[in-house]
Design an enzyme around this catalytic site. Sequence first.
Site: not given
Ligand SMILES: Cc1cc2nc3c(=O)[nH]c(=O)nc-3n(C[C@H](O)[C@H](O)[C@H](O)COP(=O)(O)OP(=O)(O)OC[C@H]3O[C@@H](n4cnc5c(N)ncnc54)[C@H](O)[C@@H]3O)c2cc1C
Length: 390
Positions: A133, A138, A164, A248-249, A344-345, A370, A372
Site C-alpha cells: 500500500e 517493507s 504488478t 515468490e522470492r 560494451l563501452g 522484498g 535487499s
Molecule cells: C515494479 C514494481 C512491482 C511491484 N509489484 C508488486 C506486486 O505485484 N504486489 C505487491 O504487493 N507489491 C509489489 N511491489 C511493491 C514492492 O514489493 C515494494 O516496493 C517493496 O517491498 C519495498 O517497499 P517500499 O517501496 O514501500 O519501500 P520502503 O519499505 O519504504 O523502503 C524504503 C527503503 O528503506 C529500506 N528499509 C525499510 N525498512 C527497513 C528496515 N527495517 N531495515 C533496513 N532498511 C529498511 C528499504 O530496504 C528501502 O531501501 C512492486 C514494486 C515495484 C517497484
Amino acid sequence: MLGDLIGHLEKEEHRILRDTVARFAKDKIAPIAAKIDEEDWLPEEIFKEMGQLGFTGIMIPEEYGGFGIDPLSAVIVLEEIAKQSASVALSLMVTSVLFGHNVAYWGQNEELKKKYLPRIASGEIIGAYALTEPDAGSDSVSIKTRAERKGDYFIVNGQKMFITNAPVADVFYVFVYTDPSKKKEGMSVLLIDRDMEGVTIAKKLEKMGMRGSPTGLIFFEDVKVPVSNIIGTEGMGYPQMLKSLEIERMVISAISTGVSLAALDWMVRYANERKQFGKPIGQFEMIMKKIADAGAQLDAVRTYLYTYAATYDEERDNRFESASVKFLASETAVKITLDAIQVLGGYGYTKEYPVERYMRDAKLLDIGSGTSEIMRFVAAKSLLKAGKII
Ligand SMILES: Cc1cc2nc3c(=O)[nH]c(=O)nc-3n(C[C@H](O)[C@H](O)[C@H](O)COP(=O)(O)OP(=O)(O)OC[C@H]3O[C@@H](n4cnc5c(N)ncnc54)[C@H](O)[C@@H]3O)c2cc1C
C-alpha cells in the site's frame, strides 16, 4: 563449464521443458522485447500463447488445468522467458505463481478455485497479487485496507500500490484486515474482481525498467465482496503472506538469473569480437576479470537456486533460503548487467544493444518482493534465532 553443475538436478522432462520455453521465447518474445520496453506495452496475446504451452500454469495443480506444482519447472520457465524479456517473466510470475499457486494452495472453496484457476492456467485471464500500500511497503503488516463483514458480504475500503498487472488484471488476490484489533491474526485474503463496483485502477506507473509489465495503483471504495471469495479462512492472511513470499522470492530469483545469463552472453560475445589496440578486448585482463567474476557469481547463485528449487519442501522453514537466494541473485543481476554495459563501452550505453535494458530491469529485482535490506534482515534473523551454526 558454466551451468553444468545444475545439470544433475534436472530430469529429462526439465530439459524438454527448457528447450520448449527457450524456442518459444526466441521466436515470439525476442523479436518484440525492445518494443515491449520502449512502448511500455504488454502483449496480452502472449499470455494466451504461453497458456497453450502450459507456461501460465506453472505451480498450479494439474486438476485445475495447470502444469503441476514443481518449483524447478517454474524456475526453468521464468529463467528462459527472462533471458529475452524480464518484464514478460515478471507479469507471468505474478499471474501464475503469486495468484494461481496461492489460490490453489490456500483456497478452500472448490467452486472459487474452479472458477478462476483453469482460466489463469490457460492464460485466458490475468491475476494480480495486492499486498503493498502507499504507506505499507517493507512493513507489510501495517496495511490499512479494511474488509468489514456485513451479512454474506465484506465491504472493502483501501488502496494498493505498485501492483504488478493491475492495469490489465481481471482478478486480484488482496490482503485486507477483517479484524484490525487482532493485529496479524486479523489479516485475511479476498479475491476481488476488477469489474466489481467500487474498484478503480487509478493509474499505470511510469517506470525506469520492467516496462511492459504494467504496475498500478488500485482503489477499493465500498466494494461488496461475497464472503465465499475469502481465500483460506478469516485471520489466515498472515501465514499466507509469509509462505507466499517464500515461494515468490525463490521464483523471482530465476528472473534475476535469466537476466544475468543474457548479460553475460553479450559480454562474452562482444569481448571476443570487439578489437582495440589490435586485439580483442577479451584479452585485456580488466575485461577478463569482469567476465570471470560474472561467470563465477552466476554459477554459484544458479547452483544455489536450482538446488533449493529441486529440494523445496513447503513444510520446512525456508525463510533463510528464500531471503538469501533472493538478495544474492538480484544483486548479482544488478552487478553483471552494469558490468555488461562497461564491457560494451559507449555501445553498451545506447539502445542499439539490449544491455542497458537488462540493467534497468535488474534494478527492480533487488527492490520488489522484498528489498535487499529486508532480505538480509530476514536471513540474519533466521541465523540468530538458530543460535549456533556448528
Ligand atoms: C515494479 C514494481 C512491482 C511491484 N509489484 C508488486 C506486486 O505485484 N504486489 C505487491 O504487493 N507489491 C509489489 N511491489 C511493491 C514492492 O514489493 C515494494 O516496493 C517493496 O517491498 C519495498 O517497499 P517500499 O517501496 O514501500 O519501500 P520502503 O519499505 O519504504 O523502503 C524504503 C527503503 O528503506 C529500506 N528499509 C525499510 N525498512 C527497513 C528496515 N527495517 N531495515 C533496513 N532498511 C529498511 C528499504 O530496504 C528501502 O531501501 C512492486 C514494486 C515495484 C517497484
